[in-house]
Each structure stands twice: as structure tokens, then as C-alpha cells.
Motif scaffolding. Structure first.
Motif, PDB file in Angstrom:
ATOM      1  N   LEU A  15      44.009  18.420  38.986  1.00 53.91           N
ATOM      2  CA  LEU A  15      44.081  18.612  37.539  1.00 53.91           C
ATOM      3  C   LEU A  15      43.471  19.942  37.121  1.00 53.91           C
ATOM      4  O   LEU A  15      43.736  20.426  36.021  1.00 53.91           O
ATOM      5  N   HIS A  16      42.634  20.528  37.981  1.00 58.21           N
ATOM      6  CA  HIS A  16      41.954  21.782  37.664  1.00 58.21           C
ATOM      7  C   HIS A  16      42.797  22.950  38.161  1.00 58.21           C
ATOM      8  O   HIS A  16      42.976  23.137  39.357  1.00 58.21           O
ATOM      9  N   SER A  17      43.308  23.721  37.245  1.00 60.23           N
ATOM     10  CA  SER A  17      44.088  24.900  37.621  1.00 60.23           C
ATOM     11  C   SER A  17      43.149  26.039  37.995  1.00 60.23           C
ATOM     12  O   SER A  17      41.929  25.963  37.809  1.00 60.23           O
ATOM     13  N   SER A  18      43.736  27.110  38.512  1.00 56.17           N
ATOM     14  CA  SER A  18      42.918  28.276  38.859  1.00 56.17           C
ATOM     15  C   SER A  18      42.238  28.841  37.611  1.00 56.17           C
ATOM     16  O   SER A  18      41.099  29.285  37.648  1.00 56.17           O
ATOM     17  N   GLY A  19      42.970  28.791  36.488  1.00 54.79           N
ATOM     18  CA  GLY A  19      42.374  29.269  35.238  1.00 54.79           C
ATOM     19  C   GLY A  19      41.191  28.429  34.815  1.00 54.79           C
ATOM     20  O   GLY A  19      40.165  28.952  34.335  1.00 54.79           O
ATOM     21  N   ASP A  20      41.306  27.085  34.986  1.00 51.06           N
ATOM     22  CA  ASP A  20      40.189  26.193  34.652  1.00 51.06           C
ATOM     23  C   ASP A  20      38.982  26.487  35.538  1.00 51.06           C
ATOM     24  O   ASP A  20      37.831  26.495  35.075  1.00 51.06           O
ATOM     25  N   PRO A  59      51.461  41.288  33.430  1.00 46.22           N
ATOM     26  CA  PRO A  59      52.404  42.367  33.767  1.00 46.22           C
ATOM     27  C   PRO A  59      53.208  42.153  35.044  1.00 46.22           C
ATOM     28  O   PRO A  59      54.109  42.914  35.317  1.00 46.22           O
ATOM     29  N   GLY A  60      52.919  41.128  35.828  1.00 54.65           N
ATOM     30  CA  GLY A  60      53.690  40.891  37.048  1.00 54.65           C
ATOM     31  C   GLY A  60      52.918  40.017  38.018  1.00 54.65           C
ATOM     32  O   GLY A  60      51.708  39.829  37.896  1.00 54.65           O
ATOM     33  N   ARG A  61      53.617  39.472  39.012  1.00 59.07           N
ATOM     34  CA  ARG A  61      52.996  38.561  39.972  1.00 59.07           C
ATOM     35  C   ARG A  61      51.863  39.236  40.737  1.00 59.07           C
ATOM     36  O   ARG A  61      50.764  38.693  40.856  1.00 59.07           O
ATOM     37  N   THR A  62      52.138  40.428  41.259  1.00 58.89           N
ATOM     38  CA  THR A  62      51.113  41.137  42.034  1.00 58.89           C
ATOM     39  C   THR A  62      49.881  41.425  41.187  1.00 58.89           C
ATOM     40  O   THR A  62      48.743  41.227  41.626  1.00 58.89           O
ATOM     41  N   TYR A  63      50.122  41.885  39.954  1.00 59.05           N
ATOM     42  CA  TYR A  63      48.990  42.163  39.073  1.00 59.05           C
ATOM     43  C   TYR A  63      48.225  40.883  38.737  1.00 59.05           C
ATOM     44  O   TYR A  63      46.990  40.872  38.681  1.00 59.05           O
ATOM     45  N   ALA A  64      48.947  39.810  38.470  1.00 60.22           N
ATOM     46  CA  ALA A  64      48.302  38.547  38.110  1.00 60.22           C
ATOM     47  C   ALA A  64      47.362  38.080  39.214  1.00 60.22           C
ATOM     48  O   ALA A  64      46.221  37.669  38.955  1.00 60.22           O
ATOM     49  N   ILE A  65      47.847  38.133  40.463  1.00 64.06           N
ATOM     50  CA  ILE A  65      47.012  37.698  41.589  1.00 64.06           C
ATOM     51  C   ILE A  65      45.814  38.630  41.767  1.00 64.06           C
ATOM     52  O   ILE A  65      44.693  38.191  41.993  1.00 64.06           O
ATOM     53  N   GLY A  66      46.046  39.941  41.643  1.00 67.20           N
ATOM     54  CA  GLY A  66      44.940  40.899  41.768  1.00 67.20           C
ATOM     55  C   GLY A  66      43.901  40.694  40.684  1.00 67.20           C
ATOM     56  O   GLY A  66      42.686  40.731  40.943  1.00 67.20           O
ATOM     57  N   ALA A  72      37.567  36.228  40.091  1.00 74.38           N
ATOM     58  CA  ALA A  72      36.823  35.321  40.967  1.00 74.38           C
ATOM     59  C   ALA A  72      35.585  35.998  41.539  1.00 74.38           C
ATOM     60  O   ALA A  72      34.499  35.407  41.593  1.00 74.38           O
ATOM     61  N   ARG A  73      35.722  37.252  41.978  1.00 76.07           N
ATOM     62  CA  ARG A  73      34.565  37.967  42.513  1.00 76.07           C
ATOM     63  C   ARG A  73      33.484  38.125  41.458  1.00 76.07           C
ATOM     64  O   ARG A  73      32.286  38.045  41.749  1.00 76.07           O
ATOM     65  N   ALA A  74      33.890  38.358  40.212  1.00 75.37           N
ATOM     66  CA  ALA A  74      32.923  38.590  39.141  1.00 75.37           C
ATOM     67  C   ALA A  74      32.108  37.341  38.815  1.00 75.37           C
ATOM     68  O   ALA A  74      30.956  37.446  38.386  1.00 75.37           O
ATOM     69  N   VAL A  75      32.709  36.142  39.039  1.00 71.11           N
ATOM     70  CA  VAL A  75      31.983  34.907  38.715  1.00 71.11           C
ATOM     71  C   VAL A  75      31.462  34.203  39.963  1.00 71.11           C
ATOM     72  O   VAL A  75      30.921  33.101  39.878  1.00 71.11           O
ATOM     73  N   GLY A  76      31.674  34.814  41.132  1.00 69.23           N
ATOM     74  CA  GLY A  76      31.060  34.305  42.353  1.00 69.23           C
ATOM     75  C   GLY A  76      31.756  33.131  43.000  1.00 69.23           C
ATOM     76  O   GLY A  76      31.095  32.278  43.605  1.00 69.23           O
ATOM     77  N   ILE A  77      33.081  33.027  42.878  1.00 71.04           N
ATOM     78  CA  ILE A  77      33.798  31.982  43.599  1.00 71.04           C
ATOM     79  C   ILE A  77      34.790  32.639  44.556  1.00 71.04           C
ATOM     80  O   ILE A  77      35.042  33.839  44.475  1.00 71.04           O
ATOM     81  N   GLU A  79      37.697  34.258  46.191  1.00 67.76           N
ATOM     82  CA  GLU A  79      38.922  34.906  45.726  1.00 67.76           C
ATOM     83  C   GLU A  79      40.128  34.451  46.526  1.00 67.76           C
ATOM     84  O   GLU A  79      41.254  34.451  46.020  1.00 67.76           O
ATOM     85  N   VAL A  80      39.903  34.037  47.802  1.00 62.79           N
ATOM     86  CA  VAL A  80      41.005  33.545  48.625  1.00 62.79           C
ATOM     87  C   VAL A  80      41.543  32.239  48.052  1.00 62.79           C
ATOM     88  O   VAL A  80      42.755  32.033  47.933  1.00 62.79           O
ATOM     89  N   THR A  81      40.613  31.345  47.677  1.00 60.75           N
ATOM     90  CA  THR A  81      41.017  30.061  47.104  1.00 60.75           C
ATOM     91  C   THR A  81      41.779  30.258  45.807  1.00 60.75           C
ATOM     92  O   THR A  81      42.831  29.652  45.577  1.00 60.75           O
ATOM     93  N   ILE A  82      41.267  31.132  44.957  1.00 65.77           N
ATOM     94  CA  ILE A  82      41.905  31.386  43.667  1.00 65.77           C
ATOM     95  C   ILE A  82      43.288  32.014  43.873  1.00 65.77           C
ATOM     96  O   ILE A  82      44.265  31.645  43.229  1.00 65.77           O
ATOM     97  N   GLY A  83      43.374  32.985  44.800  1.00 69.26           N
ATOM     98  CA  GLY A  83      44.649  33.641  45.055  1.00 69.26           C
ATOM     99  C   GLY A  83      45.701  32.660  45.554  1.00 69.26           C
ATOM    100  O   GLY A  83      46.849  32.685  45.108  1.00 69.26           O
ATOM    101  N   THR A  84      45.300  31.780  46.485  1.00 72.14           N
ATOM    102  CA  THR A  84      46.243  30.801  47.037  1.00 72.14           C
ATOM    103  C   THR A  84      46.714  29.832  45.964  1.00 72.14           C
ATOM    104  O   THR A  84      47.912  29.542  45.829  1.00 72.14           O
ATOM    105  N   GLN A  85      45.758  29.317  45.174  1.00 73.01           N
ATOM    106  CA  GLN A  85      46.124  28.342  44.153  1.00 73.01           C
ATOM    107  C   GLN A  85      46.990  28.988  43.066  1.00 73.01           C
ATOM    108  O   GLN A  85      47.932  28.379  42.566  1.00 73.01           O
TER     109      GLN A  85
END
Length: 286
Positions: A15-20, A59-66, A72-77, A79-85
Motif C-alpha cells: 500500500l506504500h508507494s515510493s512517494g509515500d 519531464p521523463g522516466r529517466t529524470y523521474a528515477i534520477g 532518497a539519498r537526501a532523506v537517508g533511505i 536509493e536502490v529500493t526507491i528506484g526499483t519500486q
């Protein structure tokens, strides 16, 4: 029964999205969207779109993932998990091959494409401007031709008597105090660099009008480099001393310890005294 519990746990996690996850981590650190934008240099509207899962606004898929990984790095979680999800979520929403809108645009008329010669000309002009700037910077900030003139100003207390043999003479007078707190105050925007006699940098920045810098009392032979000595007011224990130079001349390797500054002042005062004495002698002779 255990298998049902496991499935329920997985369903709850899904239920928790990457944004959440990103928003939750940000709130845990008491950070605002503005704080994240300053850290990552990503526009706030894009960060809000990531949290809301509004991928079409990005602006695009690549930008969104970047962007999401930087968040994720800024909040300390992870980034691999966030990128995959995030990839999975974009695939589910039909953004598997989403690219910036401008990527599909092409000129309707081939003649509207700028000729290669124009691009080469622009590149040549840019290169000339860059070379000109580097030459100007070298001449202004490192004027080796001025080294002799600058070093001459460091000679303390020596005055040349033009009416005699040309032998330097030391003006008589009480020896000034060799210690004191030296403060440099910018009267307008000015860049300067302070370093010791071994070349170790003590201070370097572009000072704003009114900004002050106190020369460390334990600095070993502190010296200054600046292209605008006239934009600096120099004081020793609150007393203003003569300016380091004029607007038309860059100064380099000029001593700014209390002893060096006082010696410069004594040299100027001695020259005036001897010139006056010579004038009196000439009038008596006549």
C-alpha cells in the motif's frame, strides 16, 4: 494460518508507494519540500509530483528515477529500493517508455535546421571569449610585471635624499608599536586572498560592502592579493592606516601584519619630513 499472515503483511507493505516512503522519511527528519529542493537542487514541483505519484507531470522516466534517487539519498533511505519500486509503479501506470514530450518533436521543414557552419562559428566565438577571459584574469590577478613595484612599497622607513648622493636614509623618529589587531573592512564588493609567508591560505572570498576580516594575531607574515585595494579600509586597533593601493593597480605579496603596515606608514611620513627639510635648506642657501 501463518501463510495468510505473511500475505496480509505483504499486502500492507504494497500500500506504500515510493512517494509515500519518501514523504514519510522526510517527515521523520522534520524536513520540508523546500529543504529537500535546496539539498538536491530539484524543483519543488517535481518533488511534489514524485510524492503524489504524478509521473505524467515529470519531464521523463529517466529524470523521474534520477530525481527519486536523489530524494532518497537526501532523506537517508535506500536509493536502490526507491528506484526499483518507482520503475514498477511507472510500468503499472503505463509509463514504461515515457520520455520527455519534446523528444518526439522534429522540424517540419528541413531548411529550418541551422546550418553546421553557424554552429561552428558560434563555438569559435565562445572559445575566443574564453581565451580572452583567461588572459584578462591572469593579467589582473597575477600581474608579475608589478612585482617590482609592489616589493618597493614593502621597504620600511627608507627615504631617498635626491639632493645628496642617492643613498637611502632612514628617517628619524620614535619606533612604532609592532603589535596590534589588524582589521580589513570592505567599502564595496571586493575579492581578496590572505595568506602567510609560506603560501598557506588564511582567507579567500568576495567580501560584501561593510564586511570585515580580522587578521589572525598568530599569522606568520600575513600578506594580501587583491585587484581593488582602494575598496578596503585598514585599521590597527581601530586606527585607520594608509590605503594599501589604488584602484588602477593590483597588489600582491603586500604584508598586512601590524608591523608591516606601521612600517609602510613610517616610510611615507619620513619621506615628507626629509622633503620639507631639503626645501628649508635650499631657501636658506638662496
Amino acid at each position: 494460518m501463518a501463510e495468510d499472515d505473511l500475505n496480509d503483511s505483504k499486502a500492507e507493505l504494497s500500500l506504500h508507494s515510493s512517494g509515500d516512503m519518501l514523504r514519510h522519511a522526510r517527515e521523520q527528519k522534520n524536513l520540508s519540500i523546500e529543504d529537500i529542493a535546496k539539498t538536491t537542487r530539484i524543483p519543488q514541483r517535481h518533488l511534489k509530483s514524485i510524492e503524489a505519484g504524478d509521473f505524467a507531470a515529470l519531464p521523463g522516466r529517466t529524470y523521474a528515477i534520477g530525481f527519486a534517487k536523489s530524494y532518497a539519498r537526501a532523506v537517508g533511505i535506500s536509493e536502490v529500493t526507491i528506484g526499483t519500486q518507482l520503475r514498477e509503479e511507472m510500468d503499472e501506470q503505463g509509463h514504461a517508455a515515457y520520455q520527455p514530450e519534446t523528444s518526439g518533436y522534429s522540424p517540419a521543414n528541413p531548411t529550418s535546421i541551422p546550418p553546421k557552419m553557424l554552429a561552428f562559428t558560434a563555438a569559435g566565438i565562445g572559445a575566443l571569449v574564453l581565451v580572452g577571459y583567461l588572459i584578462w584574469r591572469t593579467l589582473v590577478l597575477e600581474p608579475s610585471s608589478l612585482a617590482t613595484d609592489i616589493n618597493e612599497t614593502d621597504v620600511a622607513g627608507e627615504v631617498l635624499d635626491e639632493n645628496q648622493t642617492g643613498t637611502p636614509q632612514v628617517a628619524a623618529g620614535p619606533a612604532p608599536a609592532q603589535t596590534g589587531t589588524v582589521v580589513l573592512t570592505a567599502t564595496e564588493k571586493v575579492w581578496l586572498k590572505i595568506y602567510d609567508e609560506d603560501g598557506e591560505r588564511l582567507f579567500e572570498k568576495e567580501m560584501a560592502a561593510g564586511e570585515k576580516f580580522t587578521v589572525p594575531a598568530d599569522a606568520k607574515g600575513p600578506q594580501i592579493l587583491t585587484g581593488r585595494p582602494d575598496a578596503l579600509t585598514v585599521t590597527i586597533d581601530g586606527q585607520v592606516v594608509p590605503a594599501l593601493g589604488t584602484a588602477e593597480r593590483t597588489i600582491k605579496d603586500v604584508g598586512i601584519s601590524a608591523a608591516a603596515l606601521l612600517a609602510r606608514g613610517e616610510a611615507g611620513a619620513g619621506a615628507g619630513t626629509i622633503a620639507t627639510q631639503n626645501g628649508n635648506d635650499d631657501s636658506d642657501t638662496n
